[in-house]
Design an enzyme around this catalytic site. Structure first.
Site, PDB file in Angstrom:
ATOM      1  N   ASP A 182     -35.910  22.909 -10.047  1.00 28.52           N
ATOM      2  CA  ASP A 182     -34.895  22.349 -10.931  1.00 28.52           C
ATOM      3  C   ASP A 182     -33.592  22.451 -10.154  1.00 28.52           C
ATOM      4  OD1 ASP A 182     -32.861  21.897 -12.807  1.00 28.52           O
ATOM      5  OD2 ASP A 182     -34.028  22.720 -14.448  1.00 28.52           O
ATOM      6  N   HIS A 183     -33.087  21.317  -9.658  1.00 26.38           N
ATOM      7  CA  HIS A 183     -31.979  21.379  -8.714  1.00 26.38           C
ATOM      8  C   HIS A 183     -30.708  21.979  -9.326  1.00 26.38           C
ATOM      9  CE1 HIS A 183     -30.889  17.486 -10.616  1.00 26.38           C
ATOM     10  NE2 HIS A 183     -29.664  17.803 -10.260  1.00 26.38           N
ATOM     11  N   HIS A 245     -33.228  21.104 -17.507  1.00 25.95           N
ATOM     12  CA  HIS A 245     -31.933  21.560 -17.005  1.00 25.95           C
ATOM     13  C   HIS A 245     -31.161  22.369 -18.041  1.00 25.95           C
ATOM     14  CE1 HIS A 245     -32.661  19.177 -13.592  1.00 25.95           C
ATOM     15  NE2 HIS A 245     -32.110  18.057 -13.980  1.00 25.95           N
TER      16      HIS A 245
END
Length: 489
Positions: A182-183, A245
């Site tokens: 999950d960037h 996110h």
């Protein structure tokens, strides 16, 4: 970024010709290579289903990706020639993965690599399962050295599909090998939440229901679907951002202190927090869809006018939820989480609003002059944080103003590494702290799958606004929306 130890390795990219690889992955790898962060001995193997895919075409793709990213490729030519290799897996049949295994072994011999392998699934989600099965059946899930598997989001489409995908992955790989990326978790401000909370006791001692009135999480984009209607029509804001996110941000801001700064301890506290979130009620959800409006000074079409969108689509481009956390620290403190496209501006931040003083001396004509203090943790753009405090207006006046005590990462440290640079180094060094565990994924889907299965109304909102007016109902009397009252952002 700290100086992490990176062992000699082979980096295998599935979907090497795709948009994600070209926009994010390749520039991050090249930046790390140029800074000598990948170690002296490494190789990159791009994998595609294109039958004519070869080394020359992959190198051309990489050179263009670097140019598009604004990276000077003149000094990368030798790296492209020496370290980049390509292979086609065709239709992904068993014989194709047998051929891939031989290619991997050949590249490792040429570069004298010990068999450490990173497999990165930069592919559409529907390709995850066959690729994982191909790696497992092709005996590529174990190697002479370590083997690690990176899986991009979305991890599943709902709870059942996430359970099935986890079961498949665990058929061939141990959880210790799996890195669900999950960037957002690679952003410096997100990582700093640990330090901010647990090394600054002045804040941690205030981090509970007696001192905090509300927590707001905002993940806003000013862009529309940008040619990705095919993907977005099948997902929407709840699946695209909220379930992953935004929920990760909630778990980090609200988790209990871990017993130690180790991946297992941190993950355990995040999972415990997710389990404490109560079932999301229908009245605690507001969905929206952008209509025509003005964005960045330009007239823009509504979602229904975008190419590839069904004229009667009810896909949500905005989602807001009021979360209730049933534990001693947060009981009674609302967590308002929202995300959307075509909002007023690109902004990701967490706002912690503290309670007002029990008795206020600052009133005039029945109007309250003092505002509650708010701590703003900003993830993008301009990563940093600010704490709003009250000051008196100069002169013969009783006016009060809120001024920020602020910190900017860029001002303090210069240009920050990209989230992908940070996360790739963590994978290569074997650190799973910033990656999502199987139980985290399944718990988040358990929260949001019932919401997805309900036929909730989807309210229109003008592009360039902060979302539908119905958003106001998530705030109870005496609570403030920090976005709409324009005290932050």
């Amino acid at each position: 970024m700290g100086e992490l130890r990176v062992e000699p390795h082979l980096f295998v990219i599935f979907g090497a010709t795709g948009d994600l690889s070209k926009r994010n992955l390749i520039p991050a790898i090249a930046t790390l290579a140029r800074a000598n962060r990948l170690g002296q001995r490494h190789a990159i193997l791009g994998v595609s289903t294109r039958p004519d895919f070869n080394d020359e075409k992959f190198r051309n793709i990489v050179e263009k990706a670097l140019t598009d990213a604004g990276i000077d490729g003149d000094d990368m030519g030798q790296w492209c020639w020496e370290c980049l290799h390509a292979h086609s897996v065709g239709k992904g049949r068993p014989e194709n993965f047998e051929s891939l295994r031989k290619k991997i072994e050949d590249v490792e011999r040429r570069h004298e690599l010990p068999g450490n392998r990173l497999f990165y699934l930069s592919t559409p989600p529907q390709v995850f399962a066959p690729t994982i099965m191909g790696l497992g059946e092709g005996k590529l899930n174990k190697g002479p050295g370590w083997t690690r598997l990176v899986i991009e989001k979305p991890f599943g489409h709902d709870l059942q599909s996430a359970l099935e995908l986890n079961a498949l992955v665990h058929t061939y790989f141990d959880e210790s090998q799996i890195y669900r990326i999950d960037h957002y978790l690679g952003k410096e401000t997100v990582q700093n939440l640990f330090v901010f909370r647990f090394s600054n006791f002045i804040f941690e001692s205030l981090w509970h229901r007696d001192r905090i009135a509300s927590v707001d999480v905002l993940v806003a984009e000013d862009l529309g679907v940008e040619g990705r209607a095919g993907f977005y029509e099948n997902n929407g804001a709840l699946r695209d951002i909220m379930q992953n996110h935004a929920t990760q941000l909630v778990s980090l801001i609200a988790m209990e202190p871990p017993s130690m700064a180790a991946p297992e301890a941190i993950r355990a506290e995040k999972i415990k927090l997710l389990h404490a979130i109560q079932r999301i009620r229908e009245e605690d959800v507001v969905l929206g869809q952008y209509a025509a409006g003005t964005s960045r000074g330009q007239l823009v079409p509504g979602y229904l006018e975008e190419d590839g969108v069904a004229p009667d689509s009810r896909t949500d481009t905005f989602a807001a939820v009021r979360l209730r956390i049933n534990n001693w620290r947060w009981q009674g403190v609302p967590f308002i989480v929202r995300t959307g496209k075509r909002l007023q501006r690109r902004l990701t931040q967490i706002v912690v609003t503290f309670r007002s003083a029990p008795v206020s001396f600052f009133r005039t004509m029945g109007r309250e002059l003092a505002h509650p203090n708010a701590l703003v943790l900003r993830l993008q753009p301009d990563e940093g944080f600010e704490l709003g405090i009250q000051v008196k207006e100069p002169g013969d006046t009783d006016g009060l103003h809120v001024v920020p005590l602020s910190f900017s990462y860029a001002d303090a440290f210069g240009k920050l590494p990209s989230a992908y640079e940070t996360l790739l180094l963590d994978v290569l060094s074997g650190d799973q702290t910033l990656f999502v565990h199987a139980v985290e994924t399944e718990t988040a889907w358990r929260l949001f799958t019932p919401v997805l299965e309900r036929e909730s109304p989807v309210y229109p909102y003008a592009a360039g606004s902060w979302g539908p007016d119905e958003m106001d109902r998530l705030y109870q009397p005496g609570e403030e929306d920090p976005v709409r009252c324009k005290r932050i952002g």
